[in-house]
Design a protein around this motif. Structure first.
Motif, PDB file in Angstrom:
ATOM      1  N   ASP A   1       0.893  -1.167   0.215  1.00 48.38           N
ATOM      2  CA  ASP A   1      -0.047   0.068  -0.014  1.00 48.38           C
ATOM      3  C   ASP A   1       0.958   1.166   0.008  1.00 48.38           C
ATOM      4  O   ASP A   1       1.994   1.088  -0.274  1.00 48.38           O
ATOM      5  CB  ASP A   1      -1.020  -0.023   1.358  1.00 48.38           C
ATOM      6  CG  ASP A   1      -0.222   0.198   2.445  1.00 48.38           C
ATOM      7  OD1 ASP A   1       0.976   0.406   2.581  1.00 48.38           O
ATOM      8  OD2 ASP A   1      -0.914  -0.502   3.345  1.00 48.38           O
ATOM      9  N   GLU A   2       0.178   2.467  -0.032  1.00 43.41           N
ATOM     10  CA  GLU A   2       1.030   3.670  -0.192  1.00 43.41           C
ATOM     11  C   GLU A   2       1.937   3.905   1.024  1.00 43.41           C
ATOM     12  O   GLU A   2       3.166   4.801   1.109  1.00 43.41           O
ATOM     13  CB  GLU A   2      -0.088   4.789  -0.044  1.00 43.41           C
ATOM     14  CG  GLU A   2      -0.609   5.044  -1.437  1.00 43.41           C
ATOM     15  CD  GLU A   2      -2.320   5.062  -1.051  1.00 43.41           C
ATOM     16  OE1 GLU A   2      -2.829   6.295  -1.726  1.00 43.41           O
ATOM     17  OE2 GLU A   2      -2.980   4.259  -0.634  1.00 43.41           O
ATOM     18  N   ASP A   3       1.709   3.178   2.199  1.00 43.63           N
ATOM     19  CA  ASP A   3       2.601   3.289   3.312  1.00 43.63           C
ATOM     20  C   ASP A   3       3.911   2.424   3.249  1.00 43.63           C
ATOM     21  O   ASP A   3       4.597   2.355   4.305  1.00 43.63           O
ATOM     22  CB  ASP A   3       1.744   2.821   4.618  1.00 43.63           C
ATOM     23  CG  ASP A   3       0.747   3.718   4.987  1.00 43.63           C
ATOM     24  OD1 ASP A   3       0.830   4.975   4.379  1.00 43.63           O
ATOM     25  OD2 ASP A   3      -0.298   3.528   5.440  1.00 43.63           O
ATOM     26  N   TYR A   4       4.157   1.696   2.122  1.00 40.38           N
ATOM     27  CA  TYR A   4       5.287   0.755   2.204  1.00 40.38           C
ATOM     28  C   TYR A   4       6.472   1.656   2.076  1.00 40.38           C
ATOM     29  O   TYR A   4       6.623   2.882   1.484  1.00 40.38           O
ATOM     30  CB  TYR A   4       5.299  -0.012   0.532  1.00 40.38           C
ATOM     31  CG  TYR A   4       6.260  -0.727   0.553  1.00 40.38           C
ATOM     32  CD1 TYR A   4       6.108  -2.197   1.133  1.00 40.38           C
ATOM     33  CD2 TYR A   4       7.547  -0.745   0.165  1.00 40.38           C
ATOM     34  CE1 TYR A   4       7.176  -3.004   1.061  1.00 40.38           C
ATOM     35  CE2 TYR A   4       8.599  -1.556   0.132  1.00 40.38           C
ATOM     36  CZ  TYR A   4       8.349  -3.013   0.688  1.00 40.38           C
ATOM     37  OH  TYR A   4       9.355  -3.789   0.493  1.00 40.38           O
ATOM     38  N   PRO A   5       7.311   1.328   3.104  1.00 36.23           N
ATOM     39  CA  PRO A   5       8.549   2.147   3.292  1.00 36.23           C
ATOM     40  C   PRO A   5       9.425   2.713   1.994  1.00 36.23           C
ATOM     41  O   PRO A   5       9.916   1.807   1.542  1.00 36.23           O
ATOM     42  CB  PRO A   5       9.535   1.423   4.390  1.00 36.23           C
ATOM     43  CG  PRO A   5       8.769   0.092   4.893  1.00 36.23           C
ATOM     44  CD  PRO A   5       7.520  -0.003   3.591  1.00 36.23           C
ATOM     45  N   ASN A   6       9.743   3.937   2.146  1.00 37.87           N
ATOM     46  CA  ASN A   6      10.631   4.461   1.012  1.00 37.87           C
ATOM     47  C   ASN A   6      10.222   3.888  -0.263  1.00 37.87           C
ATOM     48  O   ASN A   6      11.301   3.884  -1.279  1.00 37.87           O
ATOM     49  CB  ASN A   6      12.182   3.991   1.204  1.00 37.87           C
ATOM     50  CG  ASN A   6      12.641   4.596   2.621  1.00 37.87           C
ATOM     51  OD1 ASN A   6      12.287   5.584   3.245  1.00 37.87           O
ATOM     52  ND2 ASN A   6      13.059   3.572   3.531  1.00 37.87           N
TER      53      ASN A   6
ATOM     54  N   LYS B   1       9.179   5.454  -3.302  1.00 33.67           N
ATOM     55  CA  LYS B   1       9.508   6.499  -4.237  1.00 33.67           C
ATOM     56  C   LYS B   1      11.106   6.227  -4.508  1.00 33.67           C
ATOM     57  O   LYS B   1      11.455   5.964  -5.700  1.00 33.67           O
ATOM     58  CB  LYS B   1       9.322   7.827  -3.920  1.00 33.67           C
ATOM     59  CG  LYS B   1       9.729   8.765  -5.195  1.00 33.67           C
ATOM     60  CD  LYS B   1       9.869   9.999  -4.875  1.00 33.67           C
ATOM     61  CE  LYS B   1      10.109  11.112  -6.083  1.00 33.67           C
ATOM     62  NZ  LYS B   1      11.155  10.326  -6.995  1.00 33.67           N
TER      63      LYS B   1
END
Length: 195
Positions: free
Chosen positions: A21-26, A28
């Protein structure tokens, strides 16, 4: 940052991957590093398992297939085919199967003709987590299918005949032991420590 590419024989390449999900660490930075790693290895696609991460993510830049070759013009539709695929689902594969010589950054120095359907309908999230559903044909469909196989724990060699696979066994064993020359960083599952 260029990351080491995991070689054939590592169990991560055989795992069915997990959604993120969007909270996956780092995330970008991970995507940027995947593109840099792919370009450094002169690939057109790279899936997260190939850098040791069992997640549903792959990147593609098919522009090398769009460049005109002296003998054969490229596919102009691939010129801007640079995409990030997060949590993709192949909705449908259709059309006649056609052969094309495929290789893989995790299996260097081996390329074999693989038969795949000519059309694919895929649903995925981009790097901004916007949803897309696109129909692809030809080489774009093939590249997506190849990378999608990676996140399903499959490799292009799984699509070869038993005889062809048997003939490649020695080469595959050598790759997993690191007995192969590559121009990019790799991690070999059976390489002896201290060499």
């Amino acid at each position: 940052m260029k990351l080491p590419i995991v070689a054939y024989g590592d169990p991560v390449l055989r795992k069915k991957t997990e959604e993120i999900d969007e909270d996956y660490p780092n995330l970008k930075a991970l995507i940027d590093n995947m593109f840099e790693t792919m370009y450094g290895a002169r690939g057109v696609g790279l899936a997260a398992p190939q850098i040791g991460l069992p997640i549903r993510l792959f990147v593609i830049d098919a522009s090398p297939f769009a460049e005109d070759d002296e003998d054969e013009p490229g596919d102009p539709a691939l010129k801007d085919f640079k995409k990030v695929f997060i949590n993709p689902i192949i909705v449908e594969e259709a059309g006649d199967k056609w052969g094309f010589s495929e290789g893989c950054l995790s299996i260097p120095d081996i390329s074999e003709e693989v038969m795949r359907p000519s059309h694919v309908l895929i649903n995925y999230l981009d790097e901004n987590f916007d949803e897309h559903e696109v129909e692809l044909t030809g080489l774009a469909a093939r590249i997506v299918q190849h990378e999608y196989d990676h996140i399903e724990g499959k490799l292009f060699i799984d699509k070869l005949s038993p005889l062809k696979k048997a003939m490649l066994k020695g080469k595959l064993d050598s790759i997993s032991k690191g007995q192969v020359q590559v121009s990019y960083k790799m991690k070999f599952p059976q390489q002896k420590k201290g060499r």
